[in-house]
Design an enzyme around this catalytic site. Structure first.
Site, PDB file in Angstrom:
ATOM      1  N   CYS A 199      58.300   2.735  -0.142  1.00 30.66           N
ATOM      2  CA  CYS A 199      57.253   2.403   0.819  1.00 30.66           C
ATOM      3  C   CYS A 199      56.608   1.057   0.492  1.00 30.66           C
ATOM      4  O   CYS A 199      56.599   0.629  -0.655  1.00 30.66           O
ATOM      5  CB  CYS A 199      56.175   3.470   0.796  1.00 30.66           C
ATOM      6  N   ARG A 256      62.645  -3.556   0.348  1.00 31.89           N
ATOM      7  CA  ARG A 256      62.398  -2.430  -0.555  1.00 31.89           C
ATOM      8  C   ARG A 256      63.087  -1.156  -0.072  1.00 31.89           C
ATOM      9  O   ARG A 256      63.220  -0.207  -0.836  1.00 31.89           O
ATOM     10  CB  ARG A 256      60.889  -2.176  -0.657  1.00 31.89           C
ATOM     11  N   TRP A 308      59.390   5.105   3.254  1.00 32.16           N
ATOM     12  CA  TRP A 308      60.688   5.632   2.771  1.00 32.16           C
ATOM     13  C   TRP A 308      60.453   7.126   2.599  1.00 32.16           C
ATOM     14  O   TRP A 308      59.696   7.552   1.727  1.00 32.16           O
ATOM     15  CB  TRP A 308      61.048   4.957   1.453  1.00 32.16           C
ATOM     16  N   ASN A 319      51.466   4.797  -0.692  1.00 36.20           N
ATOM     17  CA  ASN A 319      52.733   4.805  -1.440  1.00 36.20           C
ATOM     18  C   ASN A 319      52.583   5.789  -2.597  1.00 36.20           C
ATOM     19  O   ASN A 319      51.521   5.831  -3.219  1.00 36.20           O
ATOM     20  CB  ASN A 319      53.018   3.427  -2.063  1.00 36.20           C
ATOM     21  N   GLY A 320      53.637   6.521  -2.902  1.00 41.61           N
ATOM     22  CA  GLY A 320      53.579   7.459  -4.021  1.00 41.61           C
ATOM     23  C   GLY A 320      53.742   8.882  -3.525  1.00 41.61           C
ATOM     24  O   GLY A 320      54.169   9.114  -2.381  1.00 41.61           O
ATOM     25  N   GLU A 367      79.005  -0.198 -13.898  1.00 46.69           N
ATOM     26  CA  GLU A 367      78.213  -1.038 -12.992  1.00 46.69           C
ATOM     27  C   GLU A 367      79.055  -1.455 -11.772  1.00 46.69           C
ATOM     28  O   GLU A 367      78.542  -1.506 -10.649  1.00 46.69           O
ATOM     29  CB  GLU A 367      77.685  -2.262 -13.757  1.00 46.69           C
ATOM     30  N   LYS A 375      77.903  -0.684  -7.955  1.00 46.04           N
ATOM     31  CA  LYS A 375      77.728  -1.745  -6.960  1.00 46.04           C
ATOM     32  C   LYS A 375      78.538  -1.432  -5.711  1.00 46.04           C
ATOM     33  O   LYS A 375      78.063  -1.542  -4.590  1.00 46.04           O
ATOM     34  CB  LYS A 375      78.176  -3.062  -7.590  1.00 46.04           C
ATOM     35  N   GLU A 411      77.136   1.692  -3.680  1.00 49.38           N
ATOM     36  CA  GLU A 411      75.823   1.603  -3.035  1.00 49.38           C
ATOM     37  C   GLU A 411      75.827   0.705  -1.808  1.00 49.38           C
ATOM     38  O   GLU A 411      75.073   0.961  -0.872  1.00 49.38           O
ATOM     39  CB  GLU A 411      74.713   1.228  -4.018  1.00 49.38           C
ATOM     40  N   HIS A 445      91.356  13.000 -18.844  1.00 47.13           N
ATOM     41  CA  HIS A 445      90.725  14.289 -19.137  1.00 47.13           C
ATOM     42  C   HIS A 445      90.243  14.978 -17.853  1.00 47.13           C
ATOM     43  O   HIS A 445      89.400  15.863 -17.914  1.00 47.13           O
ATOM     44  CB  HIS A 445      89.570  14.105 -20.124  1.00 47.13           C
ATOM     45  N   LYS A 474      64.512  -0.542  -3.071  1.00 44.08           N
ATOM     46  CA  LYS A 474      64.609  -1.561  -4.123  1.00 44.08           C
ATOM     47  C   LYS A 474      63.843  -1.133  -5.361  1.00 44.08           C
ATOM     48  O   LYS A 474      64.257  -1.392  -6.475  1.00 44.08           O
ATOM     49  CB  LYS A 474      64.051  -2.893  -3.592  1.00 44.08           C
TER      50      LYS A 474
HETATM   51  O1  M6R Z   1      63.762  -2.015 -10.984  1.00 42.54           O
HETATM   52  P1  M6R Z   1      64.683  -1.271 -11.912  1.00 42.54           P
HETATM   53  O2  M6R Z   1      65.573  -2.170 -12.664  1.00 42.54           O
HETATM   54  O3  M6R Z   1      63.932  -0.358 -12.831  1.00 42.54           O
HETATM   55  O4  M6R Z   1      65.560  -0.376 -10.976  1.00 42.54           O
HETATM   56  C1  M6R Z   1      66.460   0.559 -11.496  1.00 42.54           C
HETATM   57  C2  M6R Z   1      67.407   1.053 -10.440  1.00 42.54           C
HETATM   58  O5  M6R Z   1      66.701   1.691  -9.415  1.00 42.54           O
HETATM   59  C3  M6R Z   1      68.244  -0.078  -9.842  1.00 42.54           C
HETATM   60  O6  M6R Z   1      68.932  -0.796 -10.804  1.00 42.54           O
HETATM   61  C4  M6R Z   1      69.243   0.501  -8.810  1.00 42.54           C
HETATM   62  O7  M6R Z   1      70.189   1.270  -9.458  1.00 42.54           O
HETATM   63  C5  M6R Z   1      69.902  -0.622  -8.009  1.00 42.54           C
HETATM   64  N1  M6R Z   1      69.992  -0.253  -6.628  1.00 42.54           N
HETATM   65  C6  M6R Z   1      71.267  -0.939  -8.475  1.00 42.54           C
HETATM   66  O8  M6R Z   1      71.848  -1.959  -7.733  1.00 42.54           O
END
Ligand code: M6R
Length: 614
Positions: free
Chosen positions: A2, A27, A80, A106-107, A487, A491, A494, A510, A609
């Site tokens: 949010c 965000r 959100w 927010n929260g 990673e 990527k 997502e 395995h 974000k």
């Molecule tokens: O702001 P942060 O680095 O703490 O965020 C952690 C994760 O939410 C963030 O890295 C998320 O996995 C991304 N969408 C990855 O691209």
């Protein structure tokens, strides 16, 4: 997650709220709304919509009478969804029964069900399924002529996390905002004030900001700001000058923020190295750690805690601390750390890694670490973020704002900072000056190494398009390439919604190998480094199951061609540096797969974000 924007001043309130909300789109959100006040009205005007800011703008044009002079203050929100579907009714702002008070939040209010039951028993009517609506009713119930006092009394009843902004028809020109666990930033100007959850919504109007602390309540009226505590005493907070410009949150000619941020990596890494490398002593200088060599030498264990991409950067960091400094190191999923009563021995050092500095689980891990007496360091990108402030020591990435939901430049800069930290710790222990010098020289080459990967963009695009129709993919790697594989899979999934899994190369047999066939590509980071032959063995296992294999290999390594269908080339470098060029190649691969699949790259579905809820 949010986003909040509130404005008080004489300019066009609706326009400022919409442009602020647009800055918060990155965000992640699914609905939006604004509450405005027209002089003399007894009710606030609220416009809400499910969908995007363009939809909100259209609704505002359709619903707001042109003749009405909206002035002095307003609040806006991007939601959100957590409690209740992303519908127009559940969108914020939420209003009190008498429509005099509107709230954006927010929260998560954890005790909302109890509060709601009491408020309903007292005669309140609820319209939405959200936890947030209770706040509007509580403020109305607590109101006795003083909006700040009412907000203070209301938030005292809340359990959970909140960043809120509140307006009332009875207080034209005033916004009251409060925070506990969810950020609120106040932008200061001579005759106007902007309240927001994120500096991005403020920076086009002012760079002078105050970051509220938990428990702060700000009353903003035009250019005047008063901050009070929960006990209503005045508190003083220093203001901060934001050191980046609005053009850093523009796309600058790129199709997507993600692509822009991928390309910013050489410069961002260079910024993170500037002034820190000491080639003469073979070490690194990070004053922000506020640790003496003796402090570092005494650390018995490093605990790294993070989520998502930052977690994978932390995995690389674990290897660094063990390899360079001989310090046992663990990487912890931050949410798990908090709930499993971790053992933290005396002098243990914890490193919280978070681009945003606001991730709820990482913040909770920080608090647990501090509570148990660890020295807690933060590696954050966002200056003034909660984790940066609560740790009070650590290293900023200085990578510039990262707007794309998929983290890119933050990863490279986090890994760079972790290498710097581990070298610095290592020099207080077993790392010799001569090896330290070599490592420092290699770090200095990193911007050029990153730039060399970007030169391969066109080739990577062709390979990505070739595999863009696949429904499943695996990434496998060993040693430093294991976190790089994880990673790469994160990527890809997502932003392209292709099902992708990262595994240790040895782990595939395995279980997951059962899924391999000609439709399942396997991406294998396999630079010309000590584990290469073993990884080649795993590549052959994949090809024996007819899976196409895409190697990410070292420039000039011809041997690899015999074991794969396609090769992405990255520059030759020392082993510890290799995750960075490899991950940059994976970022480009994911980007072009997502583009070929027509995905909404910068704001993938369901993602936010900054994940400020547990
Ligand atoms: O702001 P942060 O680095 O703490 O965020 C952690 C994760 O939410 C963030 O890295 C998320 O996995 C991304 N969408 C990855 O691209």
């Amino acid at each position: 997650m949010c986003g909040i924007v509130g404005y008080t001043g004489q300019a066009d309130v609706g326009g400022i709220l919409v442009s602020g909300l647009r800055r918060l789109e990155y965000r992640g959100y699914d609905s939006a709304g604004v509450a405005l006040y027209a002089d003399g009205d007894s009710e606030l005007t609220v416009v809400k919509t499910s969908g995007k800011i363009v939809d909100l703008e259209a609704s505002m044009q359709a619903e707001l009478p042109e003749s009405k002079p909206f002035s002095s203050m307003g609040i806006g929100h991007t939601r959100w969804a957590t409690h209740g579907a992303p519908t127009q009714i559940n969108a914020h702002p939420h209003s009190s029964d008498n429509k005099e008070i509107a709230v954006v939040h927010n929260g998560i209010i954890e005790n909302y069900a109890d509060l709601k039951a009491h408020l309903i028993a007292d005669g309140c009517t609820f319209n939405s399924e959200t936890d947030s609506e209770v706040i509007a009713h509580l403020v109305q119930q607590c109101y006795q002529g003083d909006l700040r006092a009412a907000v203070t009394a209301a938030v005292k009843k809340l359990t959970g996390t909140y960043g809120i902004a509140v307006i009332s028809t009875k207080h034209p020109g005033t916004i009251v905002a409060a925070r506990s666990g969810s950020p609120i930033v106040v932008g200061l100007q001579d005759d106007e004030t902007i309240v927001a959850s994120d500096v991005s919504a403020i920076v086009s109007r002012t760079k002078q900001v105050i970051f509220l602390n938990d428990g702060d309540i700000v009353t903003a009226t035009g250019g005047d700001v008063e901050i009070t505590s929960m006990s209503s005493t005045t508190v003083t907070r220093e203001s901060t000058l934001i050191d980046w410009d609005v053009d850093e949150i523009e796309k600058g000619g790129y199709d997507h923020f993600m692509l822009k941020e991928i390309h910013e990596q050489p410069a961002a890494i260079a910024t993170g190295l500037r002034g820190r490398l000491d080639e003469t002593e073979g070490t690194v200088r990070l004053g922000g750690l506020r640790m003496t060599p003796m402090d570092m030498a005494r650390v018995p264990r490093m605990i790294l805690a993070a989520c998502g991409t930052s977690y994978y950067a932390g995995m690389v960091g674990k290897y660094y601390f063990e390899d360079f400094a001989g310090i046992p190191a663990d990487i912890q999923q931050a949410a798990e750390f908090r709930y499993r009563n971790p053992i933290i021995e005396p002098n243990a050092c914890m490193v919280a890694i978070s681009q945003s500095g606001e991730t709820a689980d990482t913040l909770a891990a920080v608090r647990e670490g501090l509570m148990k007496g660890a020295t807690v360091l933060g590696i954050c990108n966002v200056v003034g973020s909660t984790i940066a402030r609560e740790t009070g020591r650590g290293v900023y990435l200085h990578a510039g704002p990262e707007i794309g939901v998929a983290s890119t430049k933050a990863f490279s800069c986090q890994v760079t900072v972790l290498a710097e930290m581990a070298i610095m710790f290592g020099r207080t222990r077993r790392l010799s000056a001569s090896v330290g010098r070599e490592m420092v020289r290699e770090l200095a080459r990193l911007p050029d190494i990153a730039a060399a990967v970007l030169e391969r963009e066109a080739e990577i695009k062709v390979i990505a398009e070739k595999y863009a129709a696949a429904e499943d993919a695996f990434f496998i790697g060993r040693g430093y390439m294991f976190p790089a594989a994880l990673e790469g899979a994160l990527k890809l999934k997502e932003i392209s919604y292709m099902h992708a899994e990262g595994y240790h190369a040895a782990e595939l047999k395995h279980g997951p190998i059962a899924l391999l066939d000609e439709d399942v590509p396997v991406i294998v980071p396999v630079p010309d480094l000590p584990d290469k032959e073993k990884t080649i063995g795993n590549m052959q296992e994949c090809r024996a199951r007819k899976s196409p294999v895409i190697a990410i290999a070292t420039e000039g390594d011809k041997e690899i061609d015999a074991y794969c269908d396609d090769v992405i080339r990255v520059p030759r470098c020392q082993e510890f540096i290799a995750p960075i060029p490899v991950v940059i190649a994976e970022q480009l691969f994911a980007y072009y797969v997502a583009k070929a699949r027509g995905c909404e790259i910068d704001q993938p579905r369901n993602l936010a974000k900054s994940v400020t809820v547990e």
